[in-house]
Design an enzyme around this catalytic site. Structure first.
Site, PDB file in Angstrom:
ATOM      1  N   HIS A   1      36.351  38.617  42.757  1.00  0.00           N
ATOM      2  CA  HIS A   1      34.984  39.057  43.050  1.00  0.00           C
ATOM      3  C   HIS A   1      34.698  40.456  42.501  1.00  0.00           C
ATOM      4  CE1 HIS A   1      36.632  41.546  46.225  1.00  0.00           C
ATOM      5  NE2 HIS A   1      37.188  40.495  46.801  1.00  0.00           N
TER       6      HIS A   1
ATOM      7  N   HIS B   1      37.041  43.351  42.676  1.00  0.00           N
ATOM      8  CA  HIS B   1      38.222  43.448  41.813  1.00  0.00           C
ATOM      9  C   HIS B   1      37.919  44.146  40.492  1.00  0.00           C
ATOM     10  CE1 HIS B   1      39.557  39.766  44.181  1.00  0.00           C
ATOM     11  NE2 HIS B   1      40.463  40.673  44.420  1.00  0.00           N
TER      12      HIS B   1
ATOM     13  N   LYS C   1      42.044  32.888  45.890  1.00  0.00           N
ATOM     14  CA  LYS C   1      40.889  33.591  46.459  1.00  0.00           C
ATOM     15  C   LYS C   1      39.983  34.009  45.316  1.00  0.00           C
ATOM     16  CE  LYS C   1      42.817  35.542  50.678  1.00  0.00           C
ATOM     17  NZ  LYS C   1      43.079  36.824  51.342  1.00  0.00           N
TER      18      LYS C   1
END
Length: 489
Positions: free
Chosen positions: A47, A50, A44
């Site tokens: 982004h 995070h 994933k």
């Protein structure tokens, strides 16, 4: 009353003698402290959401380094769970190897998004995903190989971002690492009579502690986060014998942490309260929340690269003759520093909206302002020359350092070690960030109010000693925030 002269002499002499160790102490006596932070889900995107866990955690780890603890940095990767069943199913239906090799995360994200679109039309895909994850749990060859490949490709991509941020880990043991360690704890909960059955699922009731029941295994026997976190905590205690086990995880998980720490305590682990959840607020986008399922995310790598690009433009504008290598080095240090500093200047618990304009604004109380102040101090020292610096390090007449601006700066340098200690006690890097801004502002006032490189040799030596001390504090403060301290800007 305090003698400003005596005070300045003691503070500055101490800072100069400690140099790179200024602000460090042996409060920790080498006791082991684990800091778990960042912990993205593999396959994933990494982004902007995070960034908080990543840089707050990295800074807390640095603070504990400075306090003399033995810090173990852990990236507890999200590399387990039914989402990998979904990912493998999506890959088999719509994927191809070449696309994953060329752009792993963006491609895997598109598969994940497509899975959630298609499952609306064909709910049987969900069953297929669950069955596939069960095969993965049972170590089936083909599923395990695909999962391992997704994990390896994700780590390469994450690695690029960690390199940009200058962040390193001692362990990447994620959720999957604990998959074979959980049966021991499910059995222990059973043996201690802590679990009860509810519709085929097993749970621990926590009503006596004002908490909702905690699910340990689902009706199909599969485990959940709580089971893995219990296994991870015990493994860490047995492996590292930690004094503290710190989890830098968003405040949305408050209930989860309250539940599992309570369960650890009920299981009889007397160190349960040494596991500490350090929560932080959420980042949202200007047009609403992020959603991985819908593919609405801002990639962290894009943010960091954008900041470096913008900084490069500003530098070229102001120094058209600078060498490309020098421009690149400073653009990276300042651009990435701007993003990190922006992140660490807010109290961690505050939610905020990510805005490109705000991150890349270099005016006012920002990372670039503090880095520029460091470069300014370096410039003063270059102009002073090595002889004067050597004399200042040997001793100086602090009678020249009693002005208001010199005293204000001395006071801030004096309290720097205590600020680091407070930041450690409160798990709050913004305390260091605010103090660093105060030191930078006080230094700039000193720089403007005083003539530093005067004709009078004794006065010059004393003021240069002050500059050496201020530079050391700013450099060490930036180090705690995991930022570079450029010597020229």
């Amino acid at each position: 009353f305090i003698s400003k002269e005596k005070f300045a002499e003691e503070v500055i002499s101490e800072v100069i003698s400690m140099g790179e160790d200024f602000g460090k102490s042996n409060v920790g006596q080498e006791r082991p402290v684990i800091v778990e932070y960042s912990s993205p889900n593999i396959a994933k995107p990494f982004h902007i959401g995070h960034i908080r866990s990543t840089v707050i955690g990295a800074s807390i780890a640095k603070i504990y380094d400075y306090l003399g603890f033995k810090v173990i940095r852990i990236n507890h990767l999200g590399d387990y769970g039914t989402q990998f069943g979904k990912m493998i199913v999506a890959y088999r239906h719509w994927g191809n190897k070449q696309d994953v090799i060329e752009a792993p995360i963006k491609t895997l994200l598109s598969y994940y998004t497509k899975f959630h679109e298609e499952v609306e039309k064909d709910p049987s895909l969900d069953d297929e995903a669950r069955a596939t994850f069960t095969k993965l749990e049972n170590g089936e060859k083909e599923e395990t190989e695909l999962w391992q490949w997704f994990r390896d490709e994700s780590l390469k991509e994450f690695g690029r971002v960690y390199d940009m941020l200058g962040i390193k880990y001692d362990s990447y043991a994620g959720e999957s690492f604990y998959s074979d360690k959980m049966p021991r704890f499910v059995k222990e909960l059973e043996d201690k009579g802590l679990m009860e059955e509810d519709d085929g699922a097993m749970l621990v009731r926590l009503d006596d502690y004002g908490l909702t029941p905690a699910l340990i295994t689902k009706s199909d026997g599969s485990t959940l986060y709580i089971t893995r976190d219990i296994a991870a905590a015990v493994y860490r205690k047995e492996t590292y014998d930690f004094y503290k086990n710190i989890y830098v995880v968003a405040s949305q998980q408050n209930l989860h942490f309250q539940q599992w720490i309570q369960i650890l305590e009920l299981m009889g682990y007397e160190w349960a309260r040494s596991c500490i959840h350090v929560p932080f607020g959420l980042v949202s986008l200007e047009d609403g929340t992020m959603s991985t399922r819908e593919g609405r995310v801002v990639f962290l790598e894009d943010v960091l690269n954008g900041a470096v690009d913008k900084t490069r433009e500003i530098i070229k504008e102001k120094n058209p003759n600078a060498s490309p290598e020098a421009v690149e080095e400073v653009a990276k240090a300042v651009g990435i520093g701007a993003v990190v500093f922006n992140e660490l200047s807010n109290y961690r618990i505050k939610d905020y909206v990510f805005s490109w304009d705000h991150v890349l604004n270099f005016e006012g109380e920002t990372g670039p302002y503090v880095q520029y102040t460091h470069a300014r101090a370096c410039s003063v020292l270059r102009n002073a020359g090595n002889d004067v610096i050597a004399k200042a390090k040997q001793g100086f007449d602090a009678g020249y350092l009693t002005s208001e601006s010199a005293h204000a700066l001395s006071m801030l340098l004096y309290s720097f070690p205590a600020v680091i200690e407070e930041a450690g006690e409160k798990y709050e890097p913004s305390i260091v960030t605010r103090h660093l801004i105060d030191i930078a502002q006080a230094f700039n006032k000193f720089y403007h109010d005083e003539h530093i490189l005067t004709e009078n040799e004794e006065e010059k030596v004393a003021k240069v000693a002050m500059v050496i001390a201020a530079r050391a504090a700013i450099r060490n403060g930036l180090d705690i925030l995991c930022m570079k301290a450029p010597e020229k800007m």
